[in-house]
Design a protein around this motif. Structure first.
Motif, PDB file in Angstrom:
ATOM      1  N   LEU A  13      37.090  29.379 -61.091  1.00 45.38           N
ATOM      2  CA  LEU A  13      37.029  29.501 -59.639  1.00 45.38           C
ATOM      3  C   LEU A  13      36.920  28.157 -58.933  1.00 45.38           C
ATOM      4  CD1 LEU A  13      36.616  32.470 -60.400  1.00 45.38           C
ATOM      5  CD2 LEU A  13      34.855  32.621 -58.654  1.00 45.38           C
ATOM      6  N   GLY A  14      36.826  27.079 -59.703  1.00 45.62           N
ATOM      7  CA  GLY A  14      36.703  25.759 -59.111  1.00 45.62           C
ATOM      8  C   GLY A  14      37.997  25.299 -58.468  1.00 45.62           C
ATOM      9  N   ILE A  15      37.926  24.183 -57.772  1.00 43.88           N
ATOM     10  CA  ILE A  15      39.088  23.626 -57.087  1.00 43.88           C
ATOM     11  C   ILE A  15      39.985  22.922 -58.084  1.00 43.88           C
ATOM     12  CG2 ILE A  15      39.838  21.988 -55.322  1.00 43.88           C
ATOM     13  CD1 ILE A  15      37.197  22.459 -53.890  1.00 43.88           C
ATOM     14  N   MET A  16      41.247  23.281 -58.074  1.00 38.79           N
ATOM     15  CA  MET A  16      42.235  22.638 -58.943  1.00 38.79           C
ATOM     16  C   MET A  16      43.607  22.752 -58.302  1.00 38.79           C
ATOM     17  SD  MET A  16      42.399  25.417 -62.064  1.00 38.79           S
ATOM     18  CE  MET A  16      40.621  25.570 -62.188  1.00 38.79           C
TER      19      MET A  16
ATOM     20  N   SER B  84      23.097  32.498 -59.019  1.00 40.79           N
ATOM     21  CA  SER B  84      24.419  32.204 -58.483  1.00 40.79           C
ATOM     22  C   SER B  84      25.317  33.425 -58.682  1.00 40.79           C
ATOM     23  CB  SER B  84      25.014  30.989 -59.197  1.00 40.79           C
ATOM     24  OG  SER B  84      25.255  31.285 -60.566  1.00 40.79           O
TER      25      SER B  84
ATOM     26  N   SER C  86      34.463  37.290 -57.502  1.00 39.56           N
ATOM     27  CA  SER C  86      33.534  36.927 -56.431  1.00 39.56           C
ATOM     28  C   SER C  86      32.766  38.123 -55.889  1.00 39.56           C
ATOM     29  CB  SER C  86      34.295  36.252 -55.281  1.00 39.56           C
ATOM     30  OG  SER C  86      34.958  35.096 -55.726  1.00 39.56           O
TER      31      SER C  86
ATOM     32  N   THR D 264      33.727  31.150 -65.869  1.00 39.46           N
ATOM     33  CA  THR D 264      34.207  31.744 -64.614  1.00 39.46           C
ATOM     34  C   THR D 264      34.089  30.758 -63.459  1.00 39.46           C
ATOM     35  OG1 THR D 264      32.008  32.759 -64.359  1.00 39.46           O
ATOM     36  CG2 THR D 264      33.781  34.139 -65.239  1.00 39.46           C
ATOM     37  N   GLU D 265      33.006  29.979 -63.422  1.00 34.60           N
ATOM     38  CA  GLU D 265      32.861  28.974 -62.371  1.00 34.60           C
ATOM     39  C   GLU D 265      33.930  27.896 -62.502  1.00 34.60           C
ATOM     40  OE1 GLU D 265      28.865  27.567 -62.588  1.00 34.60           O
ATOM     41  OE2 GLU D 265      28.059  29.209 -61.352  1.00 34.60           O
ATOM     42  N   LYS D 266      34.293  27.572 -63.726  1.00 33.86           N
ATOM     43  CA  LYS D 266      35.365  26.599 -63.942  1.00 33.86           C
ATOM     44  C   LYS D 266      36.695  27.164 -63.443  1.00 33.86           C
ATOM     45  CE  LYS D 266      35.185  24.512 -67.834  1.00 33.86           C
ATOM     46  NZ  LYS D 266      35.308  24.202 -69.286  1.00 33.86           N
TER      47      LYS D 266
ATOM     48  N   THR E 257      29.657  29.674 -67.074  1.00 35.87           N
ATOM     49  CA  THR E 257      30.330  28.371 -67.128  1.00 35.87           C
ATOM     50  C   THR E 257      31.838  28.511 -66.981  1.00 35.87           C
ATOM     51  OG1 THR E 257      28.582  27.484 -68.546  1.00 35.87           O
ATOM     52  CG2 THR E 257      30.673  26.299 -68.507  1.00 35.87           C
TER      53      THR E 257
END
Length: 482
Positions: A112-115, A40, A212, A108-110, A106
Motif C-alpha cells: 500500500l506504500g507509494i511507488m 494501525s 484498507s 501489506t503496508e509495503k 509488513t
C-alpha cells in the motif's frame, strides 16, 4: 525538559482521581477500548483475521481460507494470488497457506506504500507468475481476464458481458507474447507500461480498497457487493430501440482502450446513480468516478460510407474523438484525435494523439503531436486520411473514396467506420445546433423572393412565356409564376 513534562502529566493525572477533584465522574470512568482499536489499519486487520483463523480453522496466524472468505468473497482467485504473494515475499515459498500477523502487517503496508506505476505493474505480473521471474502465456491470460471481470462487474450501467472478450484478450496476449510460450516478467511489465499502462492500476486500486476497509467486513458487515464499486470504463451512448443497426463497438474493446488512452478521452464526470445515494468511502479513496460517455457521431453502417457522409457527421464536433477503422482480414484500428476534425494540407493534433491497432494484435502503433491529416478538396496534396509522424511514409492511410485502408504498405478493403466523441455532451449539442442552423439556411436559400419590377425583366419569365405560360399571380411585394 521532557522528563518534567512527563512528570507534570503524571501528577495531573494523579490529582484528577482525588475525591475533591472538580472533574466529573464520567471523565474518570475508563472507556471500553477494543484490543485492536489502537493498532494501525493493517495490524488491526491482521489481528482480526488471525482471530477468525483460530476460531474457524484452528490455525495460528492469518490463514489463506479466512483471508479469501472475508476479503475477497467474490474474487477468490485474486485473493489466493495476493495471499500467496504476501507469504512468498515474507517467508519464501515454504509457507503459502498461513502468515504471521507481523509479516502480514509488513507486507501489506509495503504493498500500500507509494511507488511508481511501473513498480506496481512489476509486482502484479510477478504475483500472477507465482513469484517467478518468467510468466507463461496462461498466467498472463488469467491476469488480463481477472482485470476485465473486475471492470465489468462494476460497470456504471450494471454488470456487463461481451461475446468478443476472448477475441479481445487473445489480441492482447498474442501481441505481448509474439507466439512464445513464456516470457520474462520484466519484459511483460514493460510491454504493459507501453501499451496499456492503466491495466494493473485498476486491479491495484481495488485491492487497496479491500485491504484498507477490510476490517469492516469482519467487525460490522460482509464485504461490499461488486455493484457498489465503479471502475473507469467509459459508457457508450445507447441508440434508440427502434434503430435496427447498432454501433459495432464491443464493450470489451471499450474496456481495453480505457487502459491505454490518455485521460483526455476518458475524463471522469459526476456519478450517474440515484441522487439520494451519498458518495461511498470507496469512491473517495479510489477516485473511480464514472467517466464521460462516448457519443456516437458517425457509423458507416447507418449513415453510409464515403467522404461526404464522414465530413457531414464529424466536422463541427469540438472535442477529442475516436475513429474506428475496420478492414478485410479482421484488421481494426483506433485513431485517437485530440482536436476537432478539419481539412488541411498539414498534419495536426496534440501530444495525446494515438494510433492503436486493436485486431489481430493489440498495440500502440504511434503516439504524439501532428499525427492526423485530412484532405478532400485541396489540390496538389494527397487526398484522404493519413496517420503517422512521418508525412512521407504514414503508418495508416484511407483513400479519398473511403474504399481502401492501407497499413504499413499493406492494402485492405475498408469495411466500415465509426467515430465517437469523447467530450462533454454540450459539445454534441452545439454540433447538432450548428447542423440544424445550416439546414434551415439551406431551406431559406431555396426560396427566391423577386419584386414585380424585377420579374418583368427576369430570364425565367422569358423561358416560361416560350413554354406557353403567360399569366402570373402577384401578391404583396413579390411575384411568382401562378
Amino acid at each position: 525538559m521532557g522528563n518534567n513534562h512527563s512528570f507534570h502529566i503524571l501528577n495531573h493525572s494523579h490529582k484528577s482521581v482525588l475525591p475533591n477533584s472538580s472533574s466529573s465522574k464520567t471523565d474518570l470512568q475508563p472507556k471500553t477500548v477494543s484490543p485492536v482499536e489502537h493498532l494501525s489499519p493493517m495490524e488491526k486487520l491482521g489481528k482480526l483475521l488471525a482471530q477468525r483463523s483460530l476460531q474457524e480453522d484452528s490455525i495460528n496466524g492469518v490463514a489463506c481460507g479466512v483471508f479469501k472468505r472475508y476479503l475477497f468473497p467474490h474474487y477468490t482467485e485474486i485473493g489466493k494470488r495476493l495471499f500467496s504473494y504476501l507469504c512468498t515475499s515474507s517467508c519464501g515459498p515454504a509457507s503459502s497457506h498461513v502468515i504471521s500477523v507481523s509479516n502480514f502487517k509488513t507486507q501489506t503496508e509495503k504493498l500500500l506504500g507509494i511507488m511508481s506505476d511501473h513498480q506496481l505493474i512489476q509486482i502484479y505480473v510477478t504475483m500472477y507468475a507465482d513469484g517467478k521471474d518468467k510468466m507463461v502465456i496462461d498466467q498472463f491470460h488469467e491476469l488480463v481476464y481477472a482485470v476485465y471481470k473486475l471492470a465489468m462487474d462494476h460497470y456504471p450501467d450494471g454488470p456487463q458481458s461481451c461475446r468478443y472478450i476472448f477475441t479481445t484478450i487473445k489480441a492482447v496476449v498474442d501481441s505481448a507474447f509474439h507466439k512464445k510460450s513464456e516470457l520474462k516478467t520484466t519484459y511483460l511489465a514493460n510491454w504493459i507500461t507501453h501499451n496499456c499502462p492503466r491495466l494493473i492500476l485498476l486491479l491495484h486500486r481495488y485491492i487497496v480498497h479491500v485491504l484498507s476497509t477490510g476490517y469492516r467486513s469482519i467487525i460490522e458487515k460482509p464485504q461490499v457487493e461488486p455493484s457498489e464499486l465503479e471502475l473507469t470504463t467509459p459508457v457508450l451512448e445507447k441508440t434508440p430501440s427502434f434503430e435496427v443497426r447498432q454501433p459495432l463497438l464491443p464493450v470489451s474493446q471499450v474496456w481495453i482502450l480505457a487502459t491505454t488512452l490518455p485521460q483526455l478521452y476518458i475524463q471522469p464526470t459526476q456519478h450517474h446513480s440515484s441522487p439520494c445515494m451519498a458518495p461511498t468511502f470507496l469512491s473517495k479513496i479510489m477516485d473511480l468516478s464514472c467517466p464521460s460517455h462516448w457519443t456516437l457521431l458517425y457509423n458507416s453502417n447507418q449513415h453510409g460510407i464515403g467522404t461526404n457522409r464522414f465530413l457531414h457527421h464529424v466536422l463541427g464536433y469540438r472535442g477529442p474523438t475516436l475513429t474506428f477503422l475496420r478492414g478485410s482480414e479482421d484488421v481494426e484500428f483506433c485513431l485517437a484525435a485530440t482536436d476537432e476534425w478539419r481539412e488541411s494540407h498539414l498534419f495536426w493534433g496534440g501530444e495525446d494523439c494515438m494510433l492503436i491497432q486493436i485486431l489481430p494484435l493489440y498495440k500502440v502503433v504511434e503516439k504524439g503531436a501532428k499525427l492526423v491529416y485530412l484532405n478532400t478538396s485541396i489540390r496538389g496534396y494527397p487526398l484522404g486520411i493519413r496517420v503517422g509522424a512521418d508525412p512521407r511514409a504514414p503508418s495508416l492511410q484511407v483513400d479519398q473514396s473511403f474504399d481502401k485502408l492501407t497499413y504499413c504498405g499493406i492494402p485492405y478493403a475498408l469495411n466500415n467506420m465509426e467515430v465517437w466523441g469523447c467530450s462533454s455532451p454540450k459539445s454534441r449539442e452545439i454540433q447538432l445546433q450548428i447542423k440544424d442552423w445550416e439546414v434551415k439556411q439551406a431551406e431559406s436559400n431555396r426560396k427566391v423572393k423577386i419584386t414585380s419590377s424585377d420579374w418583368l425583366d427576369h430570364p425565367d419569365r422569358y423561358l416560361l412565356e416560350l413554354a406557353g405560360r403567360t399569366s402570373y399571380a402577384t401578391g404583396g411585394s413579390s411575384s411568382s409564376a401562378s
